[in-house]
Scaffold this motif. Structure first.
Motif, mmCIF file in Angstrom:
data_model
loop_
_atom_site.group_PDB
_atom_site.id
_atom_site.type_symbol
_atom_site.label_atom_id
_atom_site.label_comp_id
_atom_site.label_asym_id
_atom_site.label_seq_id
_atom_site.Cartn_x
_atom_site.Cartn_y
_atom_site.Cartn_z
ATOM 1 N N ARG A 53 0.338 -0.876 -0.136
ATOM 2 C CA ARG A 53 0.257 -0.397 0.275
ATOM 3 C C ARG A 53 1.229 1.490 0.216
ATOM 4 O O ARG A 53 1.745 1.619 0.760
ATOM 5 C CB ARG A 53 -1.438 0.086 1.189
ATOM 6 N N ILE A 54 0.523 2.172 -0.716
ATOM 7 C CA ILE A 54 1.092 3.232 -1.222
ATOM 8 C C ILE A 54 0.295 4.450 -0.071
ATOM 9 O O ILE A 54 -0.586 4.333 -0.233
ATOM 10 C CB ILE A 54 1.420 3.800 -1.977
ATOM 11 N N PRO A 55 1.258 5.401 0.535
ATOM 12 C CA PRO A 55 0.894 6.484 1.198
ATOM 13 C C PRO A 55 -0.309 7.118 0.081
ATOM 14 O O PRO A 55 0.043 8.023 -0.822
ATOM 15 C CB PRO A 55 1.743 7.573 1.784
ATOM 16 N N THR A 56 -1.202 7.899 0.399
ATOM 17 C CA THR A 56 -2.510 8.531 0.220
ATOM 18 C C THR A 56 -1.970 10.302 -0.304
ATOM 19 O O THR A 56 -1.156 10.633 1.195
ATOM 20 C CB THR A 56 -4.032 8.191 0.137
ATOM 21 N N ILE A 57 -3.377 10.740 -0.699
ATOM 22 C CA ILE A 57 -2.315 11.717 -1.233
ATOM 23 C C ILE A 57 -2.525 12.688 0.320
ATOM 24 O O ILE A 57 -2.410 13.607 1.017
ATOM 25 C CB ILE A 57 -2.841 12.284 -2.197
ATOM 26 N N LEU A 58 -4.132 12.524 0.465
ATOM 27 C CA LEU A 58 -4.395 13.242 1.656
ATOM 28 C C LEU A 58 -3.509 12.871 2.816
ATOM 29 O O LEU A 58 -3.541 13.500 3.556
ATOM 30 C CB LEU A 58 -6.231 12.565 2.121
ATOM 31 N N ASP A 59 -3.163 11.794 3.211
ATOM 32 C CA ASP A 59 -2.163 11.335 4.117
ATOM 33 C C ASP A 59 -0.663 12.376 3.999
ATOM 34 O O ASP A 59 -0.287 12.654 5.496
ATOM 35 C CB ASP A 59 -1.515 9.683 3.555
ATOM 36 N N ILE A 60 -0.508 12.366 2.809
ATOM 37 C CA ILE A 60 1.013 12.905 2.730
ATOM 38 C C ILE A 60 1.265 14.640 2.634
ATOM 39 O O ILE A 60 1.654 15.737 3.018
ATOM 40 C CB ILE A 60 0.976 12.949 0.413
ATOM 41 N N LEU A 61 -0.473 15.097 2.792
ATOM 42 C CA LEU A 61 -1.369 16.342 2.963
ATOM 43 C C LEU A 61 -1.194 16.780 4.366
ATOM 44 O O LEU A 61 -0.159 18.077 4.781
ATOM 45 C CB LEU A 61 -1.696 17.150 1.921
ATOM 46 N N LYS A 62 -1.696 16.122 4.835
ATOM 47 C CA LYS A 62 -1.439 15.808 6.465
ATOM 48 C C LYS A 62 0.253 16.008 7.296
ATOM 49 O O LYS A 62 0.366 16.961 7.844
ATOM 50 C CB LYS A 62 -2.169 14.329 7.303
ATOM 51 N N LEU A 63 1.026 15.728 6.404
ATOM 52 C CA LEU A 63 2.483 15.509 7.043
ATOM 53 C C LEU A 63 3.397 16.281 6.101
ATOM 54 O O LEU A 63 3.949 17.205 7.049
ATOM 55 C CB LEU A 63 3.470 13.887 6.759
ATOM 56 N N LYS A 64 3.337 17.239 4.997
ATOM 57 C CA LYS A 64 4.225 18.421 4.416
ATOM 58 C C LYS A 64 3.103 18.364 3.442
ATOM 59 O O LYS A 64 2.331 18.433 2.152
ATOM 60 C CB LYS A 64 4.520 16.945 3.269
ATOM 61 N N LYS A 65 2.337 19.929 3.968
ATOM 62 C CA LYS A 65 1.172 20.637 3.451
ATOM 63 C C LYS A 65 1.864 21.979 1.774
ATOM 64 O O LYS A 65 1.539 22.544 0.798
ATOM 65 C CB LYS A 65 0.263 22.687 4.287
ATOM 66 N N ASP A 67 5.524 23.304 -0.111
ATOM 67 C CA ASP A 67 6.521 22.271 -1.806
ATOM 68 C C ASP A 67 6.190 21.143 -2.137
ATOM 69 O O ASP A 67 7.557 20.103 -1.725
ATOM 70 C CB ASP A 67 8.055 22.910 -0.775
ATOM 71 N N LEU A 68 4.913 20.929 -2.195
ATOM 72 C CA LEU A 68 4.987 19.307 -2.513
ATOM 73 C C LEU A 68 5.585 19.575 -3.712
ATOM 74 O O LEU A 68 5.403 20.435 -5.615
ATOM 75 C CB LEU A 68 3.147 18.871 -2.407
ATOM 76 N N ASN A 69 5.937 18.051 -4.926
ATOM 77 C CA ASN A 69 6.289 17.663 -5.936
ATOM 78 C C ASN A 69 5.792 16.604 -6.380
ATOM 79 O O ASN A 69 5.308 15.673 -5.643
ATOM 80 C CB ASN A 69 7.720 18.006 -6.153
ATOM 81 N N ILE A 74 4.039 9.785 -6.309
ATOM 82 C CA ILE A 74 3.700 9.327 -7.380
ATOM 83 C C ILE A 74 4.748 8.542 -7.122
ATOM 84 O O ILE A 74 5.668 8.559 -6.780
ATOM 85 C CB ILE A 74 3.908 10.095 -8.878
ATOM 86 N N VAL A 75 4.393 6.964 -6.752
ATOM 87 C CA VAL A 75 5.133 5.613 -6.560
ATOM 88 C C VAL A 75 5.145 5.544 -8.150
ATOM 89 O O VAL A 75 4.189 4.945 -8.189
ATOM 90 C CB VAL A 75 4.881 5.195 -5.478
ATOM 91 N N LYS A 76 6.804 4.596 -8.589
ATOM 92 C CA LYS A 76 6.142 3.775 -10.405
ATOM 93 C C LYS A 76 6.665 2.185 -9.321
ATOM 94 O O LYS A 76 6.657 1.771 -8.642
ATOM 95 C CB LYS A 76 7.091 4.271 -10.821
ATOM 96 N N GLU A 108 -3.505 18.554 -10.357
ATOM 97 C CA GLU A 108 -3.160 18.744 -11.921
ATOM 98 C C GLU A 108 -2.703 20.883 -11.842
ATOM 99 O O GLU A 108 -1.403 20.481 -12.453
ATOM 100 C CB GLU A 108 -4.290 20.154 -12.172
ATOM 101 N N ARG A 109 -2.274 20.883 -10.282
ATOM 102 C CA ARG A 109 -2.031 22.193 -9.921
ATOM 103 C C ARG A 109 0.031 21.672 -10.764
ATOM 104 O O ARG A 109 1.275 22.446 -10.448
ATOM 105 C CB ARG A 109 -1.678 22.324 -8.571
ATOM 106 N N LEU A 110 0.165 20.236 -10.168
ATOM 107 C CA LEU A 110 1.771 19.797 -10.286
ATOM 108 C C LEU A 110 2.402 19.292 -11.439
ATOM 109 O O LEU A 110 2.701 19.353 -11.853
ATOM 110 C CB LEU A 110 1.506 18.652 -9.095
ATOM 111 N N GLY A 111 1.102 19.312 -12.501
ATOM 112 C CA GLY A 111 1.141 19.246 -14.023
ATOM 113 C C GLY A 111 1.462 17.657 -14.706
ATOM 114 O O GLY A 111 1.943 17.211 -15.545
ATOM 115 N N VAL A 112 0.896 16.467 -13.792
ATOM 116 C CA VAL A 112 0.163 15.366 -14.115
ATOM 117 C C VAL A 112 0.033 15.754 -14.866
ATOM 118 O O VAL A 112 0.850 14.868 -15.902
ATOM 119 C CB VAL A 112 0.513 14.972 -12.515
ATOM 120 N N PHE A 113 -0.631 15.558 -15.072
ATOM 121 C CA PHE A 113 -1.313 15.622 -16.502
ATOM 122 C C PHE A 113 -1.123 16.367 -17.973
ATOM 123 O O PHE A 113 -1.260 15.611 -18.995
ATOM 124 C CB PHE A 113 -2.915 16.097 -16.027
ATOM 125 N N LYS A 114 0.207 16.899 -18.074
ATOM 126 C CA LYS A 114 0.794 17.488 -19.391
ATOM 127 C C LYS A 114 2.104 16.714 -19.234
ATOM 128 O O LYS A 114 2.660 16.433 -20.172
ATOM 129 C CB LYS A 114 1.377 18.653 -18.487
#
Length: 266
Positions: A53-65, A67-69, A74-76, A108-114
């Protein structure tokens, strides 16, 4: 195919969406750059691709609000499939669909869809009536929808409700994936359902113990049993979806009509 193919796979909880999504992604990874976005609060879509299982976006946002990149979220996984889980709140607290909304906005903000992607697959819970789960369609993150169902009553009931949502949102229904449970007349039931709601069956996945054996080891059938007949069927399903260019506006049944349809087989 230069344009990114963006699909959402919907279905009742527990019907096999995550298994279907992960195996399609693994199958397509040989020829395509693939991104999988898990939109189910259980956050288990990508487990068999990553092996954990990988950390969820909501989990990551709780820890680091700040300068996210992209590397933070994203986990490969197998075949270099890019994997993301939106996550959800603790059971009994908050709205499960909120995680989807937050995840889409951040991606979208991090440009993933681009990025240079050939295929984006959303795994979306389909038996919860919540605005968050409509986000992939409503906000045009996904262009086409596929519904996973068996021939069971509740699975088809959810599929019919999903058709209502697709119609309301003016989405493109690409077809039905029959994930068989081994019930009597199953394929006949699902074929009749697809015909009534104005779509087609795009793939049939028979019940197979290899799926469970692979999932116990947190792997897809494509990775664990690459030479199996089940792996071949997932590869074929992935090709059918990736190359599909025919979409329909669904014609869902009213409740009474659905009841009559289902009773016909029992």
């Amino acid at each position: 195919m230069s344009k990114t193919k963006k699909i959402a796979i919907y279905g009742k909880g527990g019907i096999g969406k995550s298994t279907t999504v992960s195996n399609i992604a693994a199958a397509r990874s040989k020829d395509s750059e693939v991104l999988v976005i898990g939109c189910d609060p259980k956050a288990d879509t990508t487990r068999t691709l990553v092996g954990r299982r990988i950390p969820t976006i909501l989990d990551i946002l709780k820890l680091k609000k700040k300068d996210l990149n992209q590397e933070d979220i994203i986990v490969k996984g197998f075949g270099d499939v890019k994997c993301v889980e939106s996550g959800g709140p603790e059971p009994g607290v908050g709205c499960a669909g909120r995680g989807v909304i937050v995840a889409m906005n951040l991606l979208e903000r991090l440009g993933v869809f681009k990025e240079n992607l050939d295929l984006i697959i959303y795994d979306v819970l389909g038996d919860v009536v919540c605005g968050g789960f409509a986000v992939p369609l409503r906000e045009n993150f996904a262009d086409e929808v596929y519904i996973v169902t068996s021939g069971e009553y509740m699975s088809l009931y959810a599929a019919n409700n999903i058709c209502k949502g697709i119609k309301k949102l003016k989405g493109n229904l690409g077809g039905i994936i029959c994930n068989c449970r081994g019930i009597e007349n199953e394929l006949e039931i699902v074929e009749e359902f697809a015909k009534i709601v104005n779509t087609k069956i795009i793939g049939v996945m028979p019940r197979n113990e290899l799926v469970q054996k692979a999932e116990i080891e947190a792997k897809t059938v494509i990775e664990k049993f690459p030479d199996s007949e089940q792996a071949e069927l997932y590869i074929e399903l992935g090709e059918n979806i990736y190359n599909n260019q025919k979409f329909d506006i669904p014609k869902p049944m009213e409740v009474d009509d659905f009841e009559k349809f289902f009773r016909k087989f029992h």
